[in-house]
Design an enzyme around this catalytic site. Structure first.
Site, short mmCIF file in Angstrom:
data_model
loop_
_atom_site.label_atom_id
_atom_site.label_comp_id
_atom_site.label_asym_id
_atom_site.label_seq_id
_atom_site.Cartn_x
_atom_site.Cartn_y
_atom_site.Cartn_z
N ASN A 114 1.09 -1.21 -0.05
CA ASN A 114 0.01 -0.04 -0.06
C ASN A 114 0.90 1.14 -0.08
O ASN A 114 2.14 1.17 0.59
CB ASN A 114 -1.22 0.02 1.14
CG ASN A 114 -0.29 -0.12 2.53
OD1 ASN A 114 0.50 -0.96 2.76
ND2 ASN A 114 -1.10 0.51 3.26
N GLU A 168 0.28 5.31 0.79
CA GLU A 168 -0.69 6.23 1.27
C GLU A 168 -0.30 7.89 0.80
O GLU A 168 0.85 7.86 0.23
CB GLU A 168 -0.61 6.14 2.74
CG GLU A 168 -1.16 5.03 3.40
CD GLU A 168 -1.52 4.96 4.74
OE1 GLU A 168 -2.17 4.01 5.33
OE2 GLU A 168 -0.74 6.06 5.49
N CYS A 205 -4.18 0.97 -2.51
CA CYS A 205 -4.21 -0.41 -1.74
C CYS A 205 -3.14 -1.31 -2.51
O CYS A 205 -2.76 -1.05 -3.72
CB CYS A 205 -5.68 -0.97 -1.71
SG CYS A 205 -6.78 -0.09 -0.91
N GLU A 211 -3.09 -4.32 -3.38
CA GLU A 211 -3.71 -5.09 -4.29
C GLU A 211 -3.75 -4.39 -5.85
O GLU A 211 -3.63 -5.09 -6.89
CB GLU A 211 -5.09 -5.83 -4.01
CG GLU A 211 -5.18 -6.48 -2.82
CD GLU A 211 -5.45 -5.87 -1.67
OE1 GLU A 211 -4.91 -4.76 -1.25
OE2 GLU A 211 -6.42 -6.14 -0.67
N CYS A 261 -10.50 -4.47 0.09
CA CYS A 261 -11.42 -3.58 0.15
C CYS A 261 -12.43 -3.65 -0.93
O CYS A 261 -12.08 -4.23 -1.98
CB CYS A 261 -10.80 -2.29 0.33
SG CYS A 261 -10.25 -1.53 -1.16
N CYS A 276 -10.72 -2.83 -4.22
CA CYS A 276 -9.88 -3.90 -4.62
C CYS A 276 -10.48 -5.19 -5.20
O CYS A 276 -10.06 -5.93 -6.09
CB CYS A 276 -8.84 -4.27 -3.62
SG CYS A 276 -7.78 -2.85 -3.45
#
Length: 159
Positions: free
Chosen positions: A62, A64, A73, A75, A112, A115
């Site tokens: 990830n 940010e 993310c 993924e 999430c 994703c």
């Protein structure tokens, strides 16, 4: 009279030794990748690893950003990289591991919604299901055979 719509979901709980050597290597790669995550705001690192049809294993984490929701993310970083660099190779297996920076043990995580929809998109593109392996704090692995097990009523842009 209203009709009922339902869909059964099935996930597998596996011990690490129940995985084959490629799946174990994939999970280890996801765990290693989370150590390089850029997570100064959430303090929650996620690593992901992907097995492609040609046998190549890729990893990402990830990333940010202070301007929420610009972060991305693990993924989606990974699937985007895979498609940009290996556009003809179907993703077959995805492993995910996570850890809070404040905690020494791994945290359970599942993809999430964004994703999950992205994984769905690549299943549609390649007409190939993607197995999803999620590490639990106990060391067990929760496995979904495909994205339908995590996103039963997904959005598909049917043509």
């Amino acid at each position: 009279m209203a009709k009922k719509v339902s869909q059964n979901v099935c996930l597998h709980i596996l011990e690490l030794e129940e995985l084959d050597t490629k799946e174990i290597a994939l999970m280890e790669l996801a765990k290693k990748s989370l150590q390089k995550a850029y997570a100064p705001y959430s303090q929650f690192s996620v690593g992901a690893a992907l097995l492609l049809a040609n046998g190549e294993m890729l990893s990402a984490n990830n990333q940010e950003n202070a301007a929420f929701p610009v972060g991305i993310c693990a993924e989606r970083v990974l699937l985007s990289y895979a498609n940009a660099n290996f556009p003809d190779q179907a993703p077959l297996k995805l492993a995910i591991a996570a850890k809070s920076i404040a905690n020494e043990e791994y945290s359970f995580i599942s993809p999430c919604g964004l994703c999950r929809q992205t994984i769905n998109e690549y299943e549609l593109k390649f007409k190939q299901e993607i197995e999803i392996y999620m590490l639990n704090p106990s060391g067990q692995i929760l496995k979904a055979d495909n994205i339908s097990q995590l996103l039963p009523f997904k959005f598909n842009n049917f043509k």
